[in-house]
Design an enzyme around this catalytic site. Structure first.
Site, PDB file in Angstrom:
ATOM      1  N   ASN A   9       0.885  -1.173   0.000  1.00 22.88           N
ATOM      2  CA  ASN A   9       0.000   0.000   0.000  1.00 22.88           C
ATOM      3  C   ASN A   9       0.917   1.216   0.000  1.00 22.88           C
ATOM      4  OD1 ASN A   9      -1.813   2.037   0.485  1.00 22.88           O
ATOM      5  ND2 ASN A   9      -2.299   1.417   2.589  1.00 22.88           N
ATOM      6  N   TRP A  10       1.084   1.786  -1.173  1.00 23.18           N
ATOM      7  CA  TRP A  10       2.044   2.903  -1.300  1.00 23.18           C
ATOM      8  C   TRP A  10       1.529   4.186  -0.663  1.00 23.18           C
ATOM      9  CZ3 TRP A  10       4.155   2.673  -7.077  1.00 23.18           C
ATOM     10  CH2 TRP A  10       4.824   1.458  -7.260  1.00 23.18           C
ATOM     11  N   LYS A  11       0.210   4.249  -0.404  1.00 24.92           N
ATOM     12  CA  LYS A  11      -0.412   5.463   0.147  1.00 24.92           C
ATOM     13  C   LYS A  11      -0.128   6.655  -0.767  1.00 24.92           C
ATOM     14  CE  LYS A  11      -0.212   3.406   4.682  1.00 24.92           C
ATOM     15  NZ  LYS A  11      -0.168   3.574   6.120  1.00 24.92           N
ATOM     16  N   HIS A  96      -9.485   1.567   4.351  1.00 26.41           N
ATOM     17  CA  HIS A  96      -8.264   1.756   5.134  1.00 26.41           C
ATOM     18  C   HIS A  96      -8.554   2.739   6.273  1.00 26.41           C
ATOM     19  CE1 HIS A  96      -4.231   2.908   6.283  1.00 26.41           C
ATOM     20  NE2 HIS A  96      -3.847   1.770   5.749  1.00 26.41           N
ATOM     21  N   GLU A  98      -6.983   5.147   7.369  1.00 29.86           N
ATOM     22  CA  GLU A  98      -6.738   6.561   7.045  1.00 29.86           C
ATOM     23  C   GLU A  98      -7.925   7.148   6.274  1.00 29.86           C
ATOM     24  OE1 GLU A  98      -2.936   5.843   5.240  1.00 29.86           O
ATOM     25  OE2 GLU A  98      -2.150   5.295   7.214  1.00 29.86           O
ATOM     26  N   GLU A 168      -5.793  -4.457  10.422  1.00 25.71           N
ATOM     27  CA  GLU A 168      -4.741  -3.481  10.678  1.00 25.71           C
ATOM     28  C   GLU A 168      -5.062  -2.699  11.948  1.00 25.71           C
ATOM     29  OE1 GLU A 168      -2.617  -2.474   6.706  1.00 25.71           O
ATOM     30  OE2 GLU A 168      -4.312  -1.115   6.929  1.00 25.71           O
ATOM     31  N   GLY A 174       2.256   2.529  10.748  1.00 26.01           N
ATOM     32  CA  GLY A 174       3.241   3.591  10.582  1.00 26.01           C
ATOM     33  C   GLY A 174       3.909   4.019  11.880  1.00 26.01           C
ATOM     34  N   SER A 214       3.102  -1.865  10.474  1.00 26.57           N
ATOM     35  CA  SER A 214       4.547  -1.978  10.751  1.00 26.57           C
ATOM     36  C   SER A 214       5.094  -3.380  10.480  1.00 26.57           C
ATOM     37  CB  SER A 214       4.867  -1.524  12.180  1.00 26.57           C
ATOM     38  OG  SER A 214       4.487  -0.174  12.362  1.00 26.57           O
TER      39      SER A 214
HETATM   40  P1  PGA Z   1       2.645   0.420   7.657  1.00 25.48           P
HETATM   41  O1  PGA Z   1       1.188   0.643   7.001  1.00 25.48           O
HETATM   42  O2  PGA Z   1       3.156  -0.884   7.123  1.00 25.48           O
HETATM   43  O3  PGA Z   1       3.458   1.587   7.198  1.00 25.48           O
HETATM   44  O4  PGA Z   1       2.444   0.395   9.130  1.00 25.48           O
HETATM   45  C1  PGA Z   1       0.314  -0.429   6.773  1.00 25.48           C
HETATM   46  C2  PGA Z   1      -0.950   0.098   6.160  1.00 25.48           C
HETATM   47  O5  PGA Z   1      -1.414   1.171   6.580  1.00 25.48           O
HETATM   48  O6  PGA Z   1      -1.521  -0.537   5.251  1.00 25.48           O
END
Ligand code: PGA
Length: 252
Positions: A9-11, A96, A98, A168, A174, A214
């Site tokens: 997931n590059w965001k 997600h 976010e 998640e 993150g 993470s």
């Molecule tokens: P992260 O993000 O691996 O940077 O913790 C995972 C995600 O939000 O899909």
């Protein structure tokens, strides 16, 4: 049996040239390994069509990170599921944390997004997970159960079988703070039970449940060794081909 999957997931990272270079690097690296899992990259909308041109789709799946909750029309700035599918993408990350947290996505809107994704032959990677406060007050099982039920449990068993879930825990995204492999396993087993009660054992056994938060080469092996953890949704560590491949090969 269910598939093992590692999805990036590059965001909101990488310019188009950077994204193409990263996709090419992952594609190249995959030629040299016998991956024991499906590998997917979730990339920004702007990159989809170009990345689709430079990867071998037999080895590397391509996904968007969101899609609209409407099919088409006067929704300035939105990108629909048919648009995503027309780029060659075959996956879409939905729900997600976010998106839920910063863009107000609810189970109601996600229900529509899931429906439109499926109608357009996109495989949803559907994210669920509790925030720190819910982990601490003990409500995390109820929270995750409600997220699954509210957005997905109106689907037929056939449609539900097309969904990939990603657990998640928001406190682990993150932050460098990974859930322990036991915490992940406990939740994944619980989610599988919730699915079994609704759709039966076969559907539950065949649902891939990824862990995200993470996840990195150093902890992927222990997480993926758990019986109910079927792979990972990878943020930060997917932005570097070498570390992403370090997670892909954790299945070998
Ligand atoms: P992260 O993000 O691996 O940077 O913790 C995972 C995600 O939000 O899909």
């Amino acid at each position: 049996m269910r598939k093992n999957i590692v999805a990036g997931n590059w965001k909101m990272n990488t310019t188009l040239p950077e994204g193409i270079a990263l996709a090419k690097a992952v594609n190249e690296a995959l030629k040299n390994v016998d991956a024991k899992c499906d590998v997917v990259i979730g990339v920004p909308f702007t990159h989809l069509a170009s990345v689709n041109e430079v990867i071998d789709k037999n080895k590397l799946g391509l996904g968007a990170e969101n899609c609209a909750d409407h099919r088409s029309g006067a929704y300035t700035g939105e990108v629909s599921a048919p648009m995503v599918a027309s780029t060659g993408a075959n996956y879409v990350i939905l729900g997600h944390s976010e998106r839920r947290q910063y863009y107000g996505e609810t189970s109601e809107t996600l229900k529509e997004k899931v429906k439109l994704a499926l109608e357009n032959n996109l495989t949803p990677i559907f994210c669920i997970g509790e925030v720190l406060e819910q982990r601490e007050d003990g409500s995390y099982f109820d929270v995750v159960k409600a997220q699954v039920e509210e957005a997905l449990f109106e689907l037929s068993a056939e449609d539900f079988s097309k969904i990939i879930l990603a657990y998640e825990p928001v406190w682990a995204i993150g932050t460098g703070k990974t859930a322990t492999d036991d915490q992940a396993e406990e939740m994944h087993a619980f989610i599988r039970e919730v699915i079994e009660k609704k759709y039966g054992k076969e559907v539950a056994d065949n649902t891939s449940i990824l862990y995200g938060g993470s996840c990195k080469p150093s902890n992927a092996k222990a997480l993926f060794a758990k019986p109910n953890v079927d792979g990972g949704l990878i943020g930060g560590a997917s932005l570097d081909a070498e570390s992403f491949m370090g997670i892909v090969t954790a299945f070998e």
